[in-house]
Motif scaffolding. Structure first.
Motif, PDB file in Angstrom:
ATOM      1  N   ALA A 136      47.675  52.400  43.343  1.00  0.00           N
ATOM      2  CA  ALA A 136      47.460  52.099  44.759  1.00  0.00           C
ATOM      3  C   ALA A 136      48.515  51.131  45.288  1.00  0.00           C
ATOM      4  O   ALA A 136      48.461  50.728  46.450  1.00  0.00           O
ATOM      5  N   ARG A 137      49.455  50.729  44.414  1.00  0.00           N
ATOM      6  CA  ARG A 137      50.549  49.813  44.751  1.00  0.00           C
ATOM      7  C   ARG A 137      50.058  48.419  45.146  1.00  0.00           C
ATOM      8  O   ARG A 137      50.691  47.716  45.915  1.00  0.00           O
ATOM      9  N   LEU A 138      48.922  48.027  44.585  1.00  0.00           N
ATOM     10  CA  LEU A 138      48.393  46.688  44.817  1.00  0.00           C
ATOM     11  C   LEU A 138      48.895  45.708  43.767  1.00  0.00           C
ATOM     12  O   LEU A 138      48.910  44.506  44.008  1.00  0.00           O
ATOM     13  N   ILE A 139      49.266  46.231  42.588  1.00  0.00           N
ATOM     14  CA  ILE A 139      49.830  45.394  41.532  1.00  0.00           C
ATOM     15  C   ILE A 139      51.073  46.070  40.962  1.00  0.00           C
ATOM     16  O   ILE A 139      51.269  47.273  41.138  1.00  0.00           O
ATOM     17  N   GLY A 172      49.143  43.942  47.688  1.00  0.00           N
ATOM     18  CA  GLY A 172      47.978  43.385  47.002  1.00  0.00           C
ATOM     19  C   GLY A 172      47.686  41.965  47.437  1.00  0.00           C
ATOM     20  O   GLY A 172      46.525  41.586  47.649  1.00  0.00           O
ATOM     21  N   THR A 173      48.740  41.174  47.608  1.00  0.00           N
ATOM     22  CA  THR A 173      48.569  39.797  48.071  1.00  0.00           C
ATOM     23  C   THR A 173      47.979  39.775  49.468  1.00  0.00           C
ATOM     24  O   THR A 173      47.047  39.009  49.757  1.00  0.00           O
ATOM     25  N   HIS A 213      44.346  38.146  50.280  1.00  0.00           N
ATOM     26  CA  HIS A 213      44.251  36.988  51.171  1.00  0.00           C
ATOM     27  C   HIS A 213      43.502  37.312  52.447  1.00  0.00           C
ATOM     28  O   HIS A 213      42.835  36.453  53.018  1.00  0.00           O
ATOM     29  N   ARG A 214      43.552  38.556  52.885  1.00  0.00           N
ATOM     30  CA  ARG A 214      42.798  38.964  54.074  1.00  0.00           C
ATOM     31  C   ARG A 214      41.300  38.890  53.801  1.00  0.00           C
ATOM     32  O   ARG A 214      40.509  38.585  54.668  1.00  0.00           O
ATOM     33  N   HIS A 215      40.935  39.192  52.581  1.00  0.00           N
ATOM     34  CA  HIS A 215      39.511  39.229  52.209  1.00  0.00           C
ATOM     35  C   HIS A 215      39.147  38.068  51.283  1.00  0.00           C
ATOM     36  O   HIS A 215      38.233  38.193  50.486  1.00  0.00           O
TER      37      HIS A 215
END
Length: 103
Positions: A72-75, A92-93, A97-99
């Motif tokens: 998912a390209r989060l890490i 991912g960052t 940070h949004r949540h």
């Protein structure tokens, strides 16, 4: 008689605070509790064995969660000798940070 009404600008946004009824649980609802925990743990960078220990699962399970987050390209994951080091991507960052949990 039915009259269709076009949505106004910003119809997809909820009133301020309405989306986060319980702070921090939106990420868990989106990703699942274990994957949300995985994303949070990877924020500081860790290898698969550390990840497994921190989230309380077996190394193969931690590896599977990391693989899904990587797809998912989060890490991002890089191999260092015989270990794989996981770090957050900018996407991912931003998601984390949004949540972020509000205390």
């Amino acid at each position: 008689m039915v009259y269709p009404v076009a949505p106004g600008i910003g119809w997809w946004t909820a009133p301020s605070g309405a989306l986060d009824k319980e702070p921090g649980d939106a990420l868990a609802r989106l990703l699942g509790a274990t994957r949300a925990a995985t994303l949070r743990v990877i924020e500081d960078g860790c290898n698969t064995a550390e990840l497994a220990r921190r989230i309380g699962v077996s190394p193969p399970t931690a590896s599977e969660h990391a693989a899904v987050l990587r797809e998912a390209r989060l890490i991002a994951s890089v191999r260092r000798r015989n270990r794989r080091l996981h770090t957050l991507t900018p996407l991912g960052t931003g998601l984390l940070h949004r949540h972020a949990r509000r205390s």
